[in-house]
Design an enzyme around this catalytic site. Structure first.
Site, short mmCIF file in Angstrom:
data_model
loop_
_atom_site.label_atom_id
_atom_site.label_comp_id
_atom_site.label_asym_id
_atom_site.label_seq_id
_atom_site.Cartn_x
_atom_site.Cartn_y
_atom_site.Cartn_z
N CYS A 48 0.53 74.05 71.65
CA CYS A 48 1.37 75.21 71.21
C CYS A 48 2.82 75.98 71.72
CB CYS A 48 -0.17 75.97 70.94
SG CYS A 48 0.53 77.76 70.19
N CYS A 87 2.69 85.64 75.20
CA CYS A 87 2.66 86.14 72.94
C CYS A 87 0.97 86.76 72.91
CB CYS A 87 2.10 84.42 72.56
SG CYS A 87 3.71 83.38 72.64
N CYS A 128 2.41 77.35 81.79
CA CYS A 128 2.55 76.90 79.69
C CYS A 128 3.41 75.44 80.01
CB CYS A 128 3.66 78.01 78.98
SG CYS A 128 4.71 78.38 79.88
#
Length: 233
Positions: free
Chosen positions: A96, A179, A207
């Site tokens: 993602c 997020c 990430c």
């Protein structure tokens, strides 16, 4: 360091509008205005992040170049795994991130000579040996970390001294904000990034934006700007 990055340009500051990002916005505006500001809009950012970005745009007159995930790649991922697949395992969470952050970053850094980040050594154990300057082997770019040796108190003292707009979530114990569904508040004694992907127990909570890199000194100017294949995408 910002002036050196500007001289090595074209240069970009990737701004996620955390405390370090707003400090760098102030410093870049004052001392290295040729550095371009870019930000990655993942589609899942908290409203407070957009609010501080707009406040900075109005205060400093800075142009923010937003980069977005590829719509087809995101549609395929969510169709197959669901909109909250990141909760179902580290592999899916990183996939993602690769779609929402890493691939847009590749586009943002294309053709750039220098990349400015707001990372600091005291943000996590994983970043404790962060150098001031790096050659990013994965991106093929010279990376500057001007706030490497700043402490959290230094950052907030600067924000208050210059009355810089900041993300309202920080007042609710969110020291590191990504997020919305992947960020929580931290408790006393936890490191700053403990609220990021808190359900993951092992390994660094990163990430994939910051890949393999080696430290370089101020006199070294790498010339090979050919990025390595991005294995995280």
């Amino acid at each position: 360091m910002l002036e050196a990055a500007q001289a090595h340009g074209p240069a970009v500051h990737t701004n996620s509008f955390g405390p370090e990002g707003v400090v760098l916005t102030h410093l870049i505006t004052c001392h290295a205005p040729a550095i371009r500001t870019v930000s990655l809009d993942t589609g899942r950012l908290p409203e407070e992040t957009y609010a501080v970005a707009e406040a900075l745009r109005r205060r400093y007159g800075v142009d923010i170049d937003w980069y977005y995930p590829d719509a087809d790649a995101l549609r395929a991922f969510t169709h197959r795994h669901g909109v909250n697949a990141f909760y179902d395992g580290v592999e899916l969470r990183r996939a993602c991130c690769a779609i929402r952050k890493v691939e847009p970053l590749v586009r943002a850094l294309a053709g750039q000579g220098a990349w400015i980040t707001g990372r600091r050594r005291d943000q996590s154990a994983h970043r404790s040996v962060l150098p001031e300057r790096e050659w990013d082997e994965q991106r093929g770019i010279l990376k500057f970390n001007p706030l490497t040796d700043w402490g959290e108190a230094d950052v907030w003292a600067f924000i208050r001294a210059h009355d810089i707009p900041y993300n309202a979530l920080h007042d609710r114990h969110f020291p590191s904000i990504g997020c919305a569904p992947c960020t929580r508040a931290v408790t006393v004694g936890e490191e700053a990034r403990a609220g990021r992907w808190w359900w993951e127990q092992d390994g660094p909570r990163e990430c994939g934006l910051h890949g393999p890199a080696r430290a370089v000194d101020a006199s070294e100017t790498p010339v090979d700007r050919t990025p390595l294949p991005d294995a995280s995408i």
